[in-house]
Design an enzyme around this catalytic site. Sequence first.
Site, PDB file in Angstrom:
ATOM      1  CB  SER A 194      -0.852  -0.032   1.278  1.00 12.54           C
ATOM      2  OG  SER A 194      -1.382   1.249   1.548  1.00 12.54           O
ATOM      3  CE1 TYR A 199      -3.725  -2.236   5.606  1.00 17.52           C
ATOM      4  CE2 TYR A 199      -3.027   0.035   5.276  1.00 17.52           C
ATOM      5  CZ  TYR A 199      -3.448  -1.171   4.765  1.00 17.52           C
ATOM      6  OH  TYR A 199      -3.582  -1.318   3.398  1.00 17.52           O
ATOM      7  CE  LYS A 225      -1.392  -4.112   3.409  1.00 17.46           C
ATOM      8  NZ  LYS A 225      -1.794  -5.388   2.802  1.00 17.46           N
TER       9      LYS A 225
HETATM   10  C1  UD1 Z   1      -6.679   5.162   3.613  1.00 13.98           C
HETATM   11  C2  UD1 Z   1      -5.663   4.747   4.620  1.00 13.98           C
HETATM   12  C3  UD1 Z   1      -4.476   4.147   3.893  1.00 13.98           C
HETATM   13  C4  UD1 Z   1      -4.928   2.982   3.056  1.00 13.98           C
HETATM   14  C5  UD1 Z   1      -6.037   3.434   2.092  1.00 13.98           C
HETATM   15  C6  UD1 Z   1      -6.622   2.228   1.401  1.00 13.98           C
HETATM   16  C7  UD1 Z   1      -5.999   6.277   6.524  1.00 13.98           C
HETATM   17  C8  UD1 Z   1      -5.434   7.425   7.309  1.00 13.98           C
HETATM   18  N1  UD1 Z   1      -5.270   5.890   5.446  1.00 13.98           N
HETATM   19  O1  UD1 Z   1      -6.094   6.154   2.782  1.00 13.98           O
HETATM   20  O2  UD1 Z   1      -3.495   3.731   4.821  1.00 13.98           O
HETATM   21  O3  UD1 Z   1      -3.855   2.462   2.329  1.00 13.98           O
HETATM   22  O4  UD1 Z   1      -7.084   4.075   2.821  1.00 13.98           O
HETATM   23  O5  UD1 Z   1      -7.668   2.592   0.594  1.00 13.98           O
HETATM   24  O6  UD1 Z   1      -7.046   5.740   6.832  1.00 13.98           O
HETATM   25  N2  UD1 Z   1     -12.459  11.557   3.561  1.00 13.98           N
HETATM   26  C9  UD1 Z   1     -13.493  12.393   3.901  1.00 13.98           C
HETATM   27  N3  UD1 Z   1     -14.625  11.850   4.423  1.00 13.98           N
HETATM   28  C10 UD1 Z   1     -14.758  10.499   4.649  1.00 13.98           C
HETATM   29  C11 UD1 Z   1     -13.684   9.648   4.302  1.00 13.98           C
HETATM   30  C12 UD1 Z   1     -12.554  10.210   3.763  1.00 13.98           C
HETATM   31  O7  UD1 Z   1     -13.407  13.616   3.720  1.00 13.98           O
HETATM   32  O8  UD1 Z   1     -15.808  10.077   5.159  1.00 13.98           O
HETATM   33  C13 UD1 Z   1     -11.255  12.139   2.956  1.00 13.98           C
HETATM   34  C14 UD1 Z   1      -9.996  11.892   3.793  1.00 13.98           C
HETATM   35  O9  UD1 Z   1      -9.803  12.916   4.696  1.00 13.98           O
HETATM   36  C15 UD1 Z   1      -8.936  11.841   2.684  1.00 13.98           C
HETATM   37  C16 UD1 Z   1      -9.668  11.320   1.457  1.00 13.98           C
HETATM   38  O10 UD1 Z   1     -11.056  11.510   1.718  1.00 13.98           O
HETATM   39  O11 UD1 Z   1      -8.489  13.115   2.416  1.00 13.98           O
HETATM   40  C17 UD1 Z   1      -9.418   9.854   1.185  1.00 13.98           C
HETATM   41  O12 UD1 Z   1      -9.653   9.126   2.393  1.00 13.98           O
HETATM   42  P1  UD1 Z   1      -9.696   7.538   2.417  1.00 13.98           P
HETATM   43  O13 UD1 Z   1     -10.594   7.031   1.372  1.00 13.98           O
HETATM   44  O14 UD1 Z   1      -9.956   7.125   3.837  1.00 13.98           O
HETATM   45  O15 UD1 Z   1      -8.226   7.115   1.991  1.00 13.98           O
HETATM   46  P2  UD1 Z   1      -6.806   7.550   2.597  1.00 13.98           P
HETATM   47  O16 UD1 Z   1      -6.922   8.193   3.902  1.00 13.98           O
HETATM   48  O17 UD1 Z   1      -6.058   8.264   1.530  1.00 13.98           O
END
Ligand code: UD1
Length: 340
Positions: free
Chosen positions: A124, A148, A152
Amino acid sequence: MAILVTGGAGFIGSHTCVELLNAGEDIVVMDNFYNSNSRALDGIRKITGKDFKFYEDDMLDIAAVDQIFAENDIEQVIHFAGYKCVPESVQKPLMYYSNNLRGTFNILETMKKYGCTKFVFSSSATVYGIPATVPVKEDFPLSAINPYGSTKLIIENLCREMYAADNTWTMILLRYFNPVGAHESGLIGEDPNGIPNNLMPYLTQVAVGRLPYLNIFGNDYPTPDGTCVRDYIHVVDLAVGHVKALKKLEEKPEVRVYNLGTGHGYSVLDVVHAFEKACGHEVKYQIKPRRAGDIAMCYCDPTKAKEELGWEAQYGIEEMCQDSWRWQSQNPDGYATEEK
Ligand code: UD1
């Protein structure tokens, strides 16, 4: 000769099984349905019109893993199985280390016992920790910022050390950026347990009416619109990346590492707007404080995968949103949706 796919009923695993079967490969699938559903296997069979051997087993059960190798001529392993929820890993580090590491040890030990030395690992972008700059390249410094991510990184290091000790191994480490989308048939897709943590499944559940509104975690980041930027990648593109990696496994023993992303960054608001277009209606959201552990921008340089694997993402954000929406709207309750 077959390919063992651990975690083959999961989100990325099931899409990879489809691409492997479509490429004419013989697969053996293992899954314990911890975070997946047997209906994903029905979906794979329906999409491809092909059957495959399935074992409902836990990778922690080394006798069960051994039996799979004893009963099949396994030549390559694609290892997806593992826990994957970042916040849960922070709450339950021992559970994550115990499952992800012990399970992987069992797979690798059994491979060694049976002389199977070709391994593709589901890594990842999390192994880059907080990257100093973007786009992220494979030779950037590595670090873990949650349990997590630690699992990895430990497995990546183990692969490098196993190869250093015995250079008959071929290990390919695939670092996924943000997998989204679903198969265009709408038969398989992402179906997280409980309230989703990741953006796309949360967004699709708001759009289908299961959740009232999306929380956007922060709009004061140093990005064009203030929301975080990520490299979203269609799960079918990722799946095809594994088929290409298998071809590479045949070249020569080595440890190889590839970023699998599009190389394009989209903000949370970009995704929301693309998704509204795909589903044809507005999606409610509220701006909330930043989420702990989030970084402003993360997207990759996918050049190495293009040059060495001949792989490049084909789908853009529009298709990612359309396919995610098709899956969720046809299956409002995911795999628990009653068949019509
Ligand atoms: C997350 C994991 C990462 C993992 C990846 C797999 C965390 C901190 N990181 O990445 O380790 O490899 O998923 O897919 O969890 N967001 C919102 N509202 C929400 C959900 C997300 O605004 O309800 C935003 C987050 O702040 C971020 C973006 O959307 O900026 C993407 O979030 P997310 O889909 O959770 O992925 P990552 O955090 O990039």
